[in-house]
Design a protein around this motif. Structure first.
Motif, short mmCIF file in Angstrom:
data_model
loop_
_atom_site.label_atom_id
_atom_site.label_comp_id
_atom_site.label_asym_id
_atom_site.label_seq_id
_atom_site.Cartn_x
_atom_site.Cartn_y
_atom_site.Cartn_z
N TRP A 18 0.84 -1.20 0.00
CA TRP A 18 0.00 0.00 0.00
C TRP A 18 0.87 1.25 0.00
O TRP A 18 0.56 2.25 -0.66
N ALA A 19 1.97 1.20 0.74
CA ALA A 19 2.85 2.37 0.79
C ALA A 19 3.40 2.69 -0.59
O ALA A 19 3.49 3.85 -0.99
N ARG A 20 3.75 1.62 -1.33
CA ARG A 20 4.23 1.81 -2.70
C ARG A 20 3.16 2.40 -3.60
O ARG A 20 3.41 3.33 -4.38
N THR A 21 1.95 1.82 -3.50
CA THR A 21 0.84 2.33 -4.31
C THR A 21 0.61 3.80 -4.00
O THR A 21 0.42 4.62 -4.91
N GLY A 22 0.62 4.14 -2.73
CA GLY A 22 0.44 5.53 -2.33
C GLY A 22 1.51 6.41 -2.94
O GLY A 22 1.23 7.48 -3.49
N TRP A 23 2.76 5.94 -2.89
CA TRP A 23 3.87 6.74 -3.40
C TRP A 23 3.71 7.02 -4.89
O TRP A 23 3.81 8.16 -5.33
N ILE A 24 3.43 5.95 -5.67
CA ILE A 24 3.40 6.16 -7.12
C ILE A 24 2.19 7.03 -7.50
O ILE A 24 2.29 7.92 -8.36
N THR A 25 1.07 6.83 -6.82
CA THR A 25 -0.10 7.67 -7.11
C THR A 25 0.21 9.13 -6.77
O THR A 25 -0.08 10.05 -7.54
N PHE A 26 0.82 9.32 -5.62
CA PHE A 26 1.15 10.67 -5.18
C PHE A 26 2.12 11.33 -6.16
O PHE A 26 1.95 12.48 -6.57
N PHE A 27 3.12 10.59 -6.56
CA PHE A 27 4.14 11.12 -7.45
C PHE A 27 3.53 11.55 -8.79
O PHE A 27 3.75 12.66 -9.27
N ILE A 28 2.73 10.65 -9.37
CA ILE A 28 2.09 10.98 -10.65
C ILE A 28 1.18 12.19 -10.49
O ILE A 28 1.22 13.14 -11.29
N GLY A 29 0.39 12.19 -9.43
CA GLY A 29 -0.49 13.32 -9.19
C GLY A 29 0.27 14.61 -9.02
O GLY A 29 -0.09 15.66 -9.58
N PHE A 30 1.37 14.54 -8.29
CA PHE A 30 2.17 15.74 -8.02
C PHE A 30 2.66 16.38 -9.32
O PHE A 30 2.51 17.58 -9.55
N VAL A 31 3.27 15.56 -10.16
CA VAL A 31 3.83 16.10 -11.41
C VAL A 31 2.72 16.62 -12.32
O VAL A 31 2.86 17.67 -12.96
N THR A 32 1.58 15.91 -12.34
CA THR A 32 0.46 16.36 -13.17
C THR A 32 -0.14 17.65 -12.64
O THR A 32 -0.62 18.49 -13.40
N LEU A 33 -0.11 17.81 -11.33
CA LEU A 33 -0.67 19.02 -10.73
C LEU A 33 0.21 20.23 -10.98
O LEU A 33 -0.25 21.27 -11.45
N TYR A 34 1.50 20.13 -10.67
CA TYR A 34 2.34 21.32 -10.71
C TYR A 34 3.08 21.50 -12.03
O TYR A 34 3.46 22.62 -12.37
N GLY A 35 3.30 20.41 -12.77
CA GLY A 35 3.98 20.53 -14.05
C GLY A 35 3.34 21.57 -14.97
O GLY A 35 4.02 22.50 -15.43
#
Ligand code: HEM
Ligand SMILES: [Cu+2]
Lengths: 537, 94
Positions: A426-443
């Motif tokens: 779950w921690a991994r899933t959270g990380w990858i979701t967060f990472f993708i969301g982060f770049v899509t949000l601020y990029g």
């Protein structure tokens, strides 16, 4: 060191040791540095959830041009309260208050910080500052100045900015006292044999940070008092009509707030310097270079504040001087990146969850730093100042930097702190979701800024619509990732599988040589240190 | 360690220092009578810095304590000076 010593029967962990108190008093009356660290963690978690909701509301407003959710005034209040919470209640206390408190004494082989009661008192001041921020929401309406409280608007607005500014003022004291406590602790309480250059790097960054907390914070305190004097008594420091100078406010504000960004990022760099060698199973590359660059950043960081004021009307001399200094401060940051990469080079890397956060930290931090240079040079700054580009820059650095380091830190030290394991998948899933969301949000905000979309408006021209939709989608993805991470950690802290394994990751510092979870005063016997840190053979 | 032996400062010294501080306070009032034009601020700052220097050295025991505290204090003052000088990159050249 053998890495799997599990024999620690017959001791009481700090979580079982309640000092004869009951319920919540076990926590709010305890002067144990570990419990205080967790007190900060819980308070910050609450604030962070509020801040995230406010951020999401802004992004939903911006999903289409014109009014979607709220009026202009509500939007202004939202970004102000969002900024005040995130900056003053989360990232400035952030890593030092939570992980500094918990780990610093253990890392240097001490039983507690130098002034345990003062430490608890700092937490109460922190709570008081938070209450003042809440008070600012009522009455004449929440403040609408932005977290920067720029004069002259800050003493003219009819909204409740005074309690919010007072809140920031009070929070400053918490920060100063924590810094003071850490400086004295590091100077006076290192275990025998722990010379300065045997100190763990996280502790080193806390030391540099502590000096900034101690020396820069009083300036914001005085500045906010000056604004109060302006609002209540009409003194005229910043009022051109009375011979004052609004630019003086900006100078004073950034003389604190630029060093404050190093209060945020230095401990984050410290966390990364802990995680990388542990998961690359390699001695850190260039220990001394990292220490010296930490001190250099802390020092030079005092002299670059003018880069926030390029378009405000400073003298030409000040413009080039501050631009030059800004470029200089980027050098020690880059040195650290090279050191981390070199540490990983030819290491035997295991991609556990903390490592994933650390590696993505480096990626995101580099984008943040390089766009900082775009902002630091005079000509390009004029083009992108006060646009979405700036917002993207500092979210990459502050959220991508401090936030990622914070998540890395909690996944790294979690078993030690709680004596329980979290669910890694779950921690991994959270990380990858967060990472993708982060770049899509601020990029997309970099692009929007370059194209000319200003920051701090609830509305925009039609031509900016597309990238804004992507950005809002990113926000939703990121928040999903955050919820996964949060639920996983909370569930694991309460019901996760128990562990007493002392050193699950094979780390080399002292925190991995005390029982899991640590006993009340960390060490039965103060250890004697005889080897350099981060030694793997 | 060395900090277990405390330096005792006689009361007479404290009294003398207090007197000196009062005299300097008088001096900073007195100089306002002289027309110093642009140097007025400099003179006022000099007197004030002397006073705080004395307070730091004697009342706050920097003179008698370990050198590390002196180094710390002086570095902090230097930092403040540099910050003020840099602010005048703006104000001095407008
Ligand atoms: C390579 C290093 C960096 C450089 C060269 C740099 C440069 C800049 C510049 C020139 C601005 C002003 C942009 C403008 O308003 O026109 C800015 C804004 C900002 N930077 Fe950085 N920066 C760097 C690193 C950091 C770090 C490490 C942090 C925080 C941890 C940070 C946080 C911020 C924040 C919060 C703002 C926006 C403040 C506001 O106006 O609300 N920066 N940066
Ligand atoms: Cu800055």
């Amino acid at each position: 060191m053998s890495s799997n010593t599990t024999d620690n029967t017959g001791y009481k962990s700090y979580l079982e040791e309640d000092g004869g108190r009951k319920g919540i008093f076990k926590w709010i009356l305890s002067t144990d540095h570990k419990r205080i660290g967790l007190l900060y963690l819980y308070a910050m978690m609450g604030w962070f959830c509020i801040g995230v909701v406010l951020g999401l509301l802004m992004k939903l407003e911006l999903i289409a041009p014109g009014k979607t959710l709220m009026e202009a005034q509500a939007y202004n209040a939202t970004f102000t309260v969002h900024g005040v919470i995130m900056i003053f209640l989360i990232v400035i206390p952030g890593l030092p208050a939570v992980f500094g408190n918990f780990m610093l004494p253990i890392q240097i082989g001490a039983k507690d910080v130098a002034f345990p009661r003062l430490n608890l008192f700092s937490w109460y001041i922190y709570i008081l500052g938070g209450i003042l921020v809440i008070i600012s929401l009522f009455g004449n309406g929440p403040p609408d100045t932005g977290w920067t409280f720029y004069a002259p608007y800050s003493f003219k607005t009819g909204t409740n900015m005074l309690p919010a500014a007072l809140g920031a003022f009070v929070l400053g004291f918490s920060s100063i006292l924590t810094g003071l406590n850490f400086i004295v602790t590091i100077h006076r309480m290192r275990a025998p044999g722990m010379t300065w250059f045997k100190m763990p790097l996280f502790t080193w960054t806390l030391y540099g940070t502590a000096w900034i907390q101690l020396l820069a914070t009083p300036i914001i305190g005085i500045t906010l008092l000056m604004v109060a004097g302006e609002r209540i008594l009409g003194i005229g420091f910043f009022d051109p009509a009375k011979g004052g100078d609004p630019l003086l406010y900006q100078h004073l504000f950034w003389i604190y707030s630029h060093p404050a960004v190093y209060i945020m990022i230095l401990p984050a760099m410290g966390v990364i310097s802990e995680i990388i060698p542990t998961f690359a199973k390699k001695t850190i590359f260039g220990y001394k270079a990292i220490v010296l660059s930490t001190l250099a950043i802390a020092f030079v960081g005092y002299f670059v504040w003018g880069h926030h004021m390029y378009t405000s009307g400073m003298s030409g001399t000040a413009l080039w001087a501050f631009s030059l200094l800004t470029f200089i401060v980027a050098i020690p940051s880059a040195i650290k990146v090279f050191n981390w990469i070199s540490t990983m080079h030819k290491g035997s890397i295991s991609t556990e969850v903390p490592f994933l956060w650390a590696a993505s930290f480096i990626f995101i931090f580099m984008i943040g730093g390089l766009t900082g240079l775009v902002l630091g040079s005079l000509a390009t700054n004029v083009h992108v100042h006060d646009t979405a580009f700036v917002v993207a820059h500092f979210h990459f650095i502050v959220f991508g930097g401090v936030g990622f380091a914070f998540f890395g830190a909690i996944h790294y030290w979690f078993p030690k702190m709680f004596g329980r394991k979290y669910d890694p998948s779950w921690a991994r899933t959270g990380w990858i979701t967060f990472f993708i969301g982060f770049v899509t949000l601020y990029g997309p905000m970099f692009y929007l800024g370059v194209k000319g979309m200003p920051r701090r408006y609830y509305d925009y021209l039609d031509e900016f619509h597309g990238p804004n939709i992507i950005s809002t989608m990113g926000a939703l993805i990121m928040v999903t990732g955050f919820l996964i991470i949060l639920v996983n950690l909370i569930k694991s802290a309460r019901h996760g599988e128990k562990t007493t394994e002392m050193n699950p990751w094979g780390g080399t510092n002292l925190e991995w040589q005390v029982p899991t979870p640590p006993p009340l005063e960390n060490f039965d016997e103060i250890p004697v240190i005889d080897k350099a840190p981060y030694k793997y053979d | 360690m060395s900090d277990t032996t405390h330096h005792i400062v006689p009361y007479r010294t404290y009294a003398l220092i207090l007197l000196l501080l009062l005299v300097l306070t008088g001096a900073s009032v007195a100089v306002t009578q002289i027309e110093l034009t642009r140097w007025a601020t400099v003179v006022a700052l000099l007197i004030a810095s002397t006073k705080s220097g004395i307070v730091l050295a004697i009342f706050m025991h920097l003179k008698f304590d370990q050198p590390v505290y002196r180094v710390m204090t002086i570095s902090v003052v230097l930092l403040l000076i540099v910050v003020i000088v840099f602010t005048f990159f703006d104000y001095g050249f407008r």
